[in-house]
Design an enzyme around this catalytic site. Sequence first.
Site, PDB file in Angstrom:
ATOM      1  N   ARG A 117     -36.267 -56.140 -12.089  1.00  0.00           N
ATOM      2  CA  ARG A 117     -36.802 -57.134 -11.159  1.00  0.00           C
ATOM      3  C   ARG A 117     -36.124 -58.501 -11.258  1.00  0.00           C
ATOM      4  NH1 ARG A 117     -42.755 -56.197 -13.241  1.00  0.00           N
ATOM      5  NH2 ARG A 117     -41.460 -55.829 -15.084  1.00  0.00           N
ATOM      6  N   ASP A 174     -43.453 -53.040 -11.437  1.00  0.00           N
ATOM      7  CA  ASP A 174     -42.317 -52.615 -12.247  1.00  0.00           C
ATOM      8  C   ASP A 174     -41.773 -51.312 -11.656  1.00  0.00           C
ATOM      9  OD1 ASP A 174     -40.587 -51.707 -14.139  1.00  0.00           O
ATOM     10  OD2 ASP A 174     -41.977 -51.896 -15.820  1.00  0.00           O
ATOM     11  N   CYS A 190     -38.773 -61.078 -16.263  1.00  0.00           N
ATOM     12  CA  CYS A 190     -39.559 -59.835 -16.223  1.00  0.00           C
ATOM     13  C   CYS A 190     -39.595 -59.243 -17.626  1.00  0.00           C
ATOM     14  CB  CYS A 190     -39.020 -58.866 -15.178  1.00  0.00           C
ATOM     15  SG  CYS A 190     -37.339 -58.280 -15.472  1.00  0.00           S
TER      16      CYS A 190
HETATM   17  P1  4NP Z   1     -37.880 -54.886 -15.466  1.00  0.00           P
HETATM   18  O1  4NP Z   1     -38.142 -53.313 -15.591  1.00  0.00           O
HETATM   19  O2  4NP Z   1     -38.892 -55.552 -16.364  1.00  0.00           O
HETATM   20  O3  4NP Z   1     -38.115 -55.148 -14.024  1.00  0.00           O
HETATM   21  O4  4NP Z   1     -36.461 -55.115 -15.901  1.00  0.00           O
HETATM   22  C1  4NP Z   1     -38.193 -52.656 -16.828  1.00  0.00           C
HETATM   23  C2  4NP Z   1     -37.044 -52.231 -17.424  1.00  0.00           C
HETATM   24  C3  4NP Z   1     -37.098 -51.563 -18.634  1.00  0.00           C
HETATM   25  C4  4NP Z   1     -38.312 -51.331 -19.239  1.00  0.00           C
HETATM   26  C5  4NP Z   1     -39.461 -51.764 -18.639  1.00  0.00           C
HETATM   27  C6  4NP Z   1     -39.416 -52.442 -17.428  1.00  0.00           C
HETATM   28  N1  4NP Z   1     -38.365 -50.618 -20.482  1.00  0.00           N
HETATM   29  O5  4NP Z   1     -39.475 -50.326 -20.927  1.00  0.00           O
HETATM   30  O6  4NP Z   1     -37.315 -50.359 -21.053  1.00  0.00           O
END
Ligand code: 4NP
Length: 155
Positions: free
Chosen positions: A9, A119, A3
Site C-alpha cells: 500500500r 491490506d 503501512c
Molecule cells: P503492506 O502489505 O502493509 O500494504 O505493504 C503487507 C505486506 C506484507 C505483509 C503484510 C502486509 N507481511 O505480513 O509480510
Amino acid sequence: MVCLGNICRSPLAEGILKDKIKALHLDWEVDSAGMGSWHIGQPPDPRSIAIAAKYGIDISGQRARQFKASDLENYDLIFAMDNSNFRAIQRMVISDSQKKKVKLIMNGLDAGMNQSVPDPYWDDDGFEQVFQMLDNACEGIIEKFYEEHGQPNEQ
Ligand code: 4NP
C-alpha cells in the site's frame, strides 16, 4: 506514507502522490515506510508495481524501509494506511506537535470515519481498489493543501 510491510500500500501511495505533485510542480519530499521489518530492502510487491504501471506510474525503483522515530520529526505529515499502523505510530510520538502530524489517510476524504485501506497482500484482486482509494486520498491531500495555502494563481 506508512503501512505494515512497505511493499503493497504505502509504495503505491508514495508513487501516486509523487506523480501528482510532479505534474503540479509542487516541491514536496514524499517517502514511504513500513512498521514491520520483514521486507526491508525489497522492491514493492509485483502486484503493486503492475497496478501502478497500468496507470503510468513506475514504482519499481522503490525499496522498503522501516518507519523510524526520526520520521516523526523530519516530515510535516505522516499518513497511516490503516488503524493498526495509525495506533503503532501514535505509540512512538513524543510530543503534541508530532502527534498532530499523524493522520489516517482515508480520513482526509471521510473525516472521522476511520476507514482503513485494506491490506491487499493476501488478495490478488484487492490492488485495483487500493489504487483507486489511494488515488482519491492523494487528490484530497493536494486539494486540502491548496485550500490552506491558496491555489497557484492566487499566490
Ligand atoms: P503492506 O502489505 O502493509 O500494504 O505493504 C503487507 C505486506 C506484507 C505483509 C503484510 C502486509 N507481511 O505480513 O509480510
